[in-house]
Enzyme design. Structure first.
Site, PDB file in Angstrom:
ATOM      1  N   HIS A  46      -1.722  -3.028  -6.957  1.00 60.08           N
ATOM      2  CA  HIS A  46      -2.345  -2.623  -5.704  1.00 60.08           C
ATOM      3  C   HIS A  46      -3.850  -2.848  -5.790  1.00 60.08           C
ATOM      4  CE1 HIS A  46      -3.454   0.699  -2.651  1.00 60.08           C
ATOM      5  NE2 HIS A  46      -3.161  -0.412  -2.022  1.00 60.08           N
ATOM      6  N   GLU A  67      -4.592  -0.411  -8.970  1.00 57.51           N
ATOM      7  CA  GLU A  67      -3.515   0.523  -9.302  1.00 57.51           C
ATOM      8  C   GLU A  67      -2.309  -0.306  -9.734  1.00 57.51           C
ATOM      9  OE1 GLU A  67      -3.918   4.608  -6.730  1.00 57.51           O
ATOM     10  OE2 GLU A  67      -3.285   2.842  -5.635  1.00 57.51           O
ATOM     11  N   SER A 116       0.825  -1.208   0.000  1.00 62.40           N
ATOM     12  CA  SER A 116       0.000   0.000   0.000  1.00 62.40           C
ATOM     13  C   SER A 116       0.859   1.258   0.000  1.00 62.40           C
ATOM     14  CB  SER A 116      -0.882   0.046   1.250  1.00 62.40           C
ATOM     15  OG  SER A 116      -1.612  -1.119   1.408  1.00 62.40           O
ATOM     16  N   ASN A 171      -4.380   6.531  -2.275  1.00 62.96           N
ATOM     17  CA  ASN A 171      -4.159   6.753  -0.843  1.00 62.96           C
ATOM     18  C   ASN A 171      -3.418   8.058  -0.572  1.00 62.96           C
ATOM     19  OD1 ASN A 171      -5.552   4.523  -0.010  1.00 62.96           O
ATOM     20  ND2 ASN A 171      -3.760   3.201   0.148  1.00 62.96           N
TER      21      ASN A 171
HETATM   22  P1  NAI Z   1      -2.511  -9.757   6.600  1.00 59.78           P
HETATM   23  O1  NAI Z   1      -1.739  -9.541   7.840  1.00 59.78           O
HETATM   24  O2  NAI Z   1      -3.960 -10.032   6.683  1.00 59.78           O
HETATM   25  O3  NAI Z   1      -1.882 -10.976   5.785  1.00 59.78           O
HETATM   26  C1  NAI Z   1      -0.517 -11.151   5.548  1.00 59.78           C
HETATM   27  C2  NAI Z   1      -0.294 -12.643   5.378  1.00 59.78           C
HETATM   28  O4  NAI Z   1       0.998 -12.858   4.873  1.00 59.78           O
HETATM   29  C3  NAI Z   1      -0.398 -13.419   6.679  1.00 59.78           C
HETATM   30  O5  NAI Z   1      -1.353 -14.438   6.525  1.00 59.78           O
HETATM   31  C4  NAI Z   1       1.000 -13.985   6.880  1.00 59.78           C
HETATM   32  O6  NAI Z   1       0.995 -15.280   7.468  1.00 59.78           O
HETATM   33  C5  NAI Z   1       1.517 -14.020   5.473  1.00 59.78           C
HETATM   34  N1  NAI Z   1       2.962 -13.938   5.395  1.00 59.78           N
HETATM   35  C6  NAI Z   1       3.785 -13.124   6.068  1.00 59.78           C
HETATM   36  N2  NAI Z   1       5.053 -13.336   5.697  1.00 59.78           N
HETATM   37  C7  NAI Z   1       5.040 -14.302   4.757  1.00 59.78           C
HETATM   38  C8  NAI Z   1       6.024 -14.952   3.986  1.00 59.78           C
HETATM   39  N3  NAI Z   1       7.290 -14.639   4.118  1.00 59.78           N
HETATM   40  N4  NAI Z   1       5.626 -15.894   3.122  1.00 59.78           N
HETATM   41  C9  NAI Z   1       4.336 -16.219   2.975  1.00 59.78           C
HETATM   42  N5  NAI Z   1       3.362 -15.627   3.693  1.00 59.78           N
HETATM   43  C10 NAI Z   1       3.705 -14.684   4.567  1.00 59.78           C
HETATM   44  O7  NAI Z   1      -2.212  -8.509   5.677  1.00 59.78           O
HETATM   45  P2  NAI Z   1      -3.091  -7.914   4.496  1.00 59.78           P
HETATM   46  O8  NAI Z   1      -4.038  -6.938   5.034  1.00 59.78           O
HETATM   47  O9  NAI Z   1      -3.567  -9.041   3.668  1.00 59.78           O
HETATM   48  O10 NAI Z   1      -1.995  -7.083   3.692  1.00 59.78           O
HETATM   49  C11 NAI Z   1      -1.056  -7.712   2.857  1.00 59.78           C
HETATM   50  C12 NAI Z   1      -0.452  -6.663   1.961  1.00 59.78           C
HETATM   51  O11 NAI Z   1      -1.470  -6.054   1.198  1.00 59.78           O
HETATM   52  C13 NAI Z   1       0.260  -5.531   2.680  1.00 59.78           C
HETATM   53  O12 NAI Z   1       1.364  -5.137   1.940  1.00 59.78           O
HETATM   54  C14 NAI Z   1      -0.783  -4.437   2.722  1.00 59.78           C
HETATM   55  O13 NAI Z   1      -0.236  -3.151   2.819  1.00 59.78           O
HETATM   56  C15 NAI Z   1      -1.447  -4.640   1.376  1.00 59.78           C
HETATM   57  N6  NAI Z   1      -2.803  -4.121   1.251  1.00 59.78           N
HETATM   58  C16 NAI Z   1      -3.701  -4.286   2.260  1.00 59.78           C
HETATM   59  C17 NAI Z   1      -4.986  -3.801   2.100  1.00 59.78           C
HETATM   60  C18 NAI Z   1      -6.003  -4.015   3.166  1.00 59.78           C
HETATM   61  O14 NAI Z   1      -7.062  -3.356   3.107  1.00 59.78           O
HETATM   62  N7  NAI Z   1      -5.788  -4.904   4.107  1.00 59.78           N
HETATM   63  C19 NAI Z   1      -5.410  -3.080   0.880  1.00 59.78           C
HETATM   64  C20 NAI Z   1      -4.393  -3.034  -0.134  1.00 59.78           C
HETATM   65  C21 NAI Z   1      -3.133  -3.512   0.075  1.00 59.78           C
END
Ligand code: NAI
Ligand code: 3HC
Length: 696
Positions: A429, A441, A408, A479
């Site tokens: 994104h 994006e 993000s 954002n």
């Molecule tokens: P989250 O915390 O829900 O999920 C992240 C997942 O990645 C976890 O399940 C974790 O176990 C896994 N993980 C961590 N390290 C890992 C690795 N080395 N190998 C494999 N899996 C691994 O986070 P979320 O919200 O899904 O965000 C993920 C990305 O998406 C971030 O970069 C965030 O900024 C971006 N993002 C999030 C949005 C949102 O609304 N939550 C919207 C747009 C982008």
């Protein structure tokens, strides 16, 4: 284009009129004229006992030519052509394939019979362009399928499959390819059976007053702030009471009145803006795309789960990698549950959902990703974790596989530099929930190759997304603008407006929720963590508001904790303001030396929206956004900016850039340097241009 746009030929005792106006057989002036000429030929051909209307290329007429809408109407208008079809002494049969939309479907409705191939779709999407069907759709469709079903098509904007249209009575037969041969055979059968013309205008509309009232009520919320859907209901209502010709006249008048509104201009602009956004300015059109047959997603959290579904929904098998078997299984179970919910709500059939789930393979070992053509990482928002993932992929996937980050806020250039092949890295994104939100994006890093972009832009369309290219900056297009919008909301709170007043003013402007309600929904802690990670605070902005941070420090994260800016019951329903918010804001105002005052709703809207417009102009100055309309597409599809206002940059043009600049100058005087106008806005005003002029 070579050759006539409309041709006439005869096949046995059936005259066949074929239009050929690529790409979508829009019913522009040449086509309308061509249809009249060909009809005259068919009428005069003594051997033609019936007439088939068909189209060459990928679709039956996909509607009026939208580019003609801003210009004075040129005769023959479509209604004149349709009257000639409907009043024809010979039976006229429409042969439908592709997408018979708007004026295209209206052509079919004015024919006496309709046949369609199984894959054909019909619909009346006019309200999505700020207008109503203007060539008899609101008068003929209720006569064929009844008022309730007609309203679903006209106001609901749903496309019907050939089968659904036949069930409703809008299509007479679903036929096999080759379509024109089948239509000719159908026509010959009619003639053999002694069946003549069957004008739709002669059918009666029997009842439907209750359906009209129900539609007004049902759509009041969805179309809050819109005009056209309600005028379309008015037009259908007139089909109940007026003779056909009077109904047509009223429909035309309503069509013209709708077409003169800002809403129509905004929605028609957005139609073309969306298609324009898919084009990357400096990449040659013929740049080849890399085939994408298998995808992989790394990280099965909130975003990774949704992104895996996006691929599966588009028929692309996908591997989903997590850190442990438990995490992998939890991700797959959560996806299964989401599909179950979709089945329960009739969004998708059970067997389709099962097939999609089966297309997602859980993984914990990078070796399972070896065949992926594209990998999207959605791991934690931490630079070190992302870099490690990107570097690991170097020894896993093919050197030309595309690697995307869903970050993000992190620097995509730095993420890309972790790979030996930075040219294959870009940002994809997605917005949350990824399987629902249309916006994507596509972040172009300094070294991203043309091939990577030329692959991902059309892929996005295949995934059902609306792609917009953004350069690298903190927050990309959406954002980054959201931050200045929230900055102003925070400042207004400091200055004495309540969160309820601010949220209501923005809601009344047309966004689905105000800035504080949205933050409660998304979780206030998301921004808090990001600001902490980036060290954002008073050192950059003396008026930085700590209210949200202080709520988070007390575990008040919004809806998910039952308390945030507002108090919640049942996790969702706000029962009032969190009293702490006003207290914290008042204390903060004291601290930064601001005396509370009454603030008008118009100031709230102007400050929040003009801050976005100015930031959007900065994004253009910096080359982060390609064109103003791309910014509008981001805000329309990612943040709920009211579609009838066309997006923030289009809205700036409707206000007038000089008037926006005057306001910026006033705000700068009162609130400081953050309001300094972007050079681009000054140039646009100085040169007497509009922002829209920069789109071409
Ligand atoms: P989250 O915390 O829900 O999920 C992240 C997942 O990645 C976890 O399940 C974790 O176990 C896994 N993980 C961590 N390290 C890992 C690795 N080395 N190998 C494999 N899996 C691994 O986070 P979320 O919200 O899904 O965000 C993920 C990305 O998406 C971030 O970069 C965030 O900024 C971006 N993002 C999030 C949005 C949102 O609304 N939550 C919207 C747009 C982008
Ligand atoms: N008028 C003018 N241009 C049109 C057009 C139209 N009705 N429909 C599509 N185009 C153009 C697009 O702008 C695009 O141009 P570009 O290549 O220069 O960017 C090109 O045709 C191809 O369009 P798409 O990229 O959208 O092609 P798809 O295959 O993805 O989709 C479609 C095809 C489903 C037909 C889609 O283009 C569409 O939804 N078109 C609009 C349909 C519509 O709204 N019709 C109603 C018009 S209003 C009307 O008919 C009023 C009447 O009641 C009087």
């Amino acid at each position: 284009m070579s050759g006539p746009v409309v041709t006439y030929r005869r096949d046995g005792n059936v005259g066949v009129i074929t239009a050929n106006n690529p790409p979508v057989n829009a019913l522009g002036h040449a086509v309308r004229e061509g249809l009249l000429t060909a009809l005259a030929q068919a009428e005069a051909d003594p051997a033609a006992e019936a007439i088939v209307i068909a189209c060459a290329g990928r679709t039956f007429f996909a509607g009026a030519d939208i580019t003609e809408f801003g210009k004075p109407p040129k005769h023959p208008i479509l209604g004149e052509v349709l009257a000639r079809l409907e009043n024809n002494a010979k039976p006229v049969i429409a042969a439908l394939h592709g997408t018979a939309l708007g004026g295209g479907f209206e052509v079919a409705l004015a024919c006496h019979y309709r046949v369609a191939v199984d894959s054909a779709q019909v619909g009346l999407p006019e309200v999505s362009l700020g207008i109503i069907p203007g060539a008899g759709g609101t008068q003929r469709l209720p006569r064929l399928v009844g008022v309730a079903a007609a309203l679903d098509v006209i106001i609901g904007g749903n496309r019907l499959t050939a089968g659904q249209a036949m069930e409703m009575g809008a299509v007479d037969a679903v036929v096999s390819e080759p379509l024109v041969d089948a239509a000719v055979a159908f026509a010959a059968d009619l003639v053999r059976g002694g069946k003549g013309p069957r004008p739709t205008r002669d059918a009666a509309v029997t009842s439907g007053a209750d359906d009209i009232a129900a539609a007004r009520q049902q759509h009041a919320r969805r179309y809050r702030g819109f005009n056209a859907p309600f005028r379309a209901i008015d037009a259908v209502e007139e089909a109940l009471s007026l003779p056909f010709d009077d109904g047509l006249k009223h429909e035309r008048a309503l069509f013209e009145a709708c077409n003169a509104t800002v809403e129509a201009r905004a929605l028609q602009y957005a139609f073309f803006a969306q298609r324009q956004a898919a084009k990357v300015k400096d990449i040659p059109k013929e740049t080849p795309a890399r085939p994408i047959e298998h995808a992989a997603v790394i990280g099965g959290g909130t975003m990774g789960r949704g992104i895996a579904m996006v691929f599966a929904d588009a028929g692309i098998p996908v591997s989903l990698l997590e850190v442990s078997p438990d995490a992998r299984d939890a991700a797959l179970a959560a996806i299964g549950k989401t599909y179950d919910g979709m089945v329960a709500r009739n969004r998708v059939a059970r067997d389709v959902a099962d097939a999609r789930l089966a297309a997602i393979a859980g993984a914990t070992d990078y070796a399972d990703l070896a065949g992926a053509d594209l990998v999207v990482e959605a791991v934690f928002e931490e630079m070190a974790v992302k870099k490690k993932v990107i570097a690991t992929l170097d020894s896993v996937v093919a050197a030309d596989a595309i690697v995307a980050t869903n970050t993000s806020y992190l620097d995509v250039n730095e993420i890309a530099a972790a790979s030996k092949h930075p040219e294959r890295v870009l940002g994809m994104h997605f917005f949350s929930p990824a399987n629902v939100m249309k916006l994507l994006e596509v972040v172009r890093a300094d070294r991203t190759s043309n091939t990577a972009l030329a692959t991902v832009m059309p892929l996005a369309k295949r995934l059902g997304k609306i792609p917009v290219v953004s350069g690298v900056c903190h927050g990309f297009i959406g954002n980054r603008m959201l931050q200045v919008y929230q900055r102003e909301a925070n400042r207004l709170l400091q200055e004495g407006a309540s969160i309820t007043q601010i949220d209501k003013a923005i809601y009344d402007f047309g966004l689905p929720m105000g800035p504080f309600a949205v933050r409660d929904l998304a979780g206030i802690d998301v921004g808090w963590r990001m600001r902490k990670a980036f060290g954002i605070g008073r050192s950059q902005d003396a008026r930085y508001s700590r209210v949200a941070d202080m709520l988070c420090e007390q575990g008040q994260f919004g809806q998910k904790s039952g308390i945030g800016f507002y108090l919640y019951k049942d996790g969702r329903t706000a029962t009032g303001e969190n009293p702490l918010v006003a207290d914290l804001a008042a204390a903060e105002a004291d601290e930064v030396g601001i005396a509370p005052r009454d603030i008008a709703d118009t100031e709230i809207v102007d400050r929040c929206v003009y801050a976005m417009i100015n930031e959007g102009a900065h994004l253009l100055d910096e080359g982060i956004a390609q064109r103003p309309s791309d910014i509008d597409i981001v805000w329309l599809n990612g943040y709920g900016f009211p579609a009838y206002r066309g997006g923030p940059m289009f809205y700036a043009d409707t206000v007038g850039v000089p008037a926006v600049l005057d306001a910026l100058a006033r705000f700068q005087k009162a609130h400081g340097a953050v309001w300094a106008a972007a050079p681009l806005l000054e140039r646009v005003a100085r040169e007497g241009m509009t922002l829209a002029d920069l789109n071409t």
